[in-house]
Design a protein around this motif. Sequence first.
Motif, mmCIF file in Angstrom:
data_model
loop_
_atom_site.group_PDB
_atom_site.id
_atom_site.type_symbol
_atom_site.label_atom_id
_atom_site.label_comp_id
_atom_site.label_asym_id
_atom_site.label_seq_id
_atom_site.Cartn_x
_atom_site.Cartn_y
_atom_site.Cartn_z
ATOM 1 N N TRP A 76 0.819 -1.207 0.000
ATOM 2 C CA TRP A 76 0.000 0.000 0.000
ATOM 3 C C TRP A 76 0.854 1.257 0.000
ATOM 4 C CZ3 TRP A 76 -4.636 -0.968 -1.382
ATOM 5 C CH2 TRP A 76 -5.211 -2.192 -1.051
ATOM 6 N N THR A 80 1.660 5.288 0.587
ATOM 7 C CA THR A 80 1.295 6.167 1.703
ATOM 8 C C THR A 80 0.393 7.318 1.249
ATOM 9 O OG1 THR A 80 3.344 7.425 1.346
ATOM 10 C CG2 THR A 80 3.407 5.632 2.969
ATOM 11 N N PRO A 130 -2.786 9.059 -0.103
ATOM 12 C CA PRO A 130 -4.182 8.588 -0.097
ATOM 13 C C PRO A 130 -4.713 8.219 -1.478
ATOM 14 C CG PRO A 130 -3.949 10.500 1.308
ATOM 15 C CD PRO A 130 -2.659 10.359 0.582
ATOM 16 N N ASP A 180 0.129 15.723 -0.336
ATOM 17 C CA ASP A 180 -0.759 14.604 -0.025
ATOM 18 C C ASP A 180 -1.927 15.043 0.854
ATOM 19 O OD1 ASP A 180 0.683 12.858 -1.531
ATOM 20 O OD2 ASP A 180 1.785 11.975 0.147
ATOM 21 N N ASP A 181 -1.732 16.143 1.600
ATOM 22 C CA ASP A 181 -2.844 16.668 2.405
ATOM 23 C C ASP A 181 -3.980 17.145 1.503
ATOM 24 O OD1 ASP A 181 -1.349 16.146 4.629
ATOM 25 O OD2 ASP A 181 -0.707 18.223 4.952
ATOM 26 N N ALA A 219 -5.754 14.077 0.271
ATOM 27 C CA ALA A 219 -6.582 13.496 1.333
ATOM 28 C C ALA A 219 -7.885 14.262 1.503
ATOM 29 C CB ALA A 219 -5.806 13.470 2.653
ATOM 30 N N LEU A 263 -10.215 13.537 -1.435
ATOM 31 C CA LEU A 263 -10.808 12.211 -1.273
ATOM 32 C C LEU A 263 -11.877 12.223 -0.190
ATOM 33 C CD1 LEU A 263 -10.792 9.218 -2.050
ATOM 34 C CD2 LEU A 263 -8.959 8.882 -0.370
#
Length: 286
Positions: free
Chosen positions: A8, A10, A12, A113-114, A117, A120
């Motif tokens: 997986w 990291t 999201p 990535d924030d 996230a 999403l």
Amino acid sequence: MSVSDTIWPTAPLDAVEAAFAALSGEPAPLSIDLDVVGPVDGLPAGVVALPALREWLLANPRAYCARDAVWRELIRRARLDGPQWVIAAAGMAMPALRRYARRLSDGYRDDPDDIGAEILAGFLAALRDHVDVASRAPYASLCRAGWRAGYALRQQAREYLTVEDVERVTGPRTPRVPYGHPDVLVRRAVRLGILDADDEQAYIDVRLGRRAMDPIAARMGISTDALRMRLGRIDTRLAEALASGILTGAVSPQAAEALAARAERRASLRAASRRRLPTTTSTAAA
């Protein structure tokens, strides 16, 4: 590749894409029978694996009716048929979600990535609770929800200001008393018999919480259309009660008696309808 064998990521959005690939791989790829969804002009026939269906939708951006039909089915399954269909819906929307993440991350000083996230999270919240499958362009509504969530984080980072001494901040800091909250009026409507107690939570969830009707109707044991019509009738009764001042003022004994009689009549009709249902079912089965 199975879900348990997946390594997986990291990020999201990367993790959702990996889960989507695992669910869509051989020997049993997640698929949709488009004959059940259709007939819709241009939509392929038969059972189609989700990655192939995603590619078809990307290659046919103007197939609006087909896209709406597919996404209504995806939303319905995500709400009623388990978490694998939540992943499936997010995976089907991944090209758009990644495009939004790239745009909003351009020049963003913190971890990009924030942004992904938040996009999403906004998409999933709309998928679970907020998008009405009976409305036009449900996919566009889902994507807008994801964009708004990511954009809000970007704006929050831009507008953040440090306050060195909060005690020197001018202006009132005492919260205002929440007079006239809608849930208080709903509770009063139940006490007066304008809103039936069995419908109170559903009304709060849908009208105040803006949650999706499909899972709520399933829990109540009625169809989504039946719940939609029931809430529409409640809206009318509440509007009339507000216009007449019943919900916000004193209620005369005569008015209270009339409201109670109407509530009792609704309860009797609903009970009679439930009693007829087994007979109808057994007759159809015969």
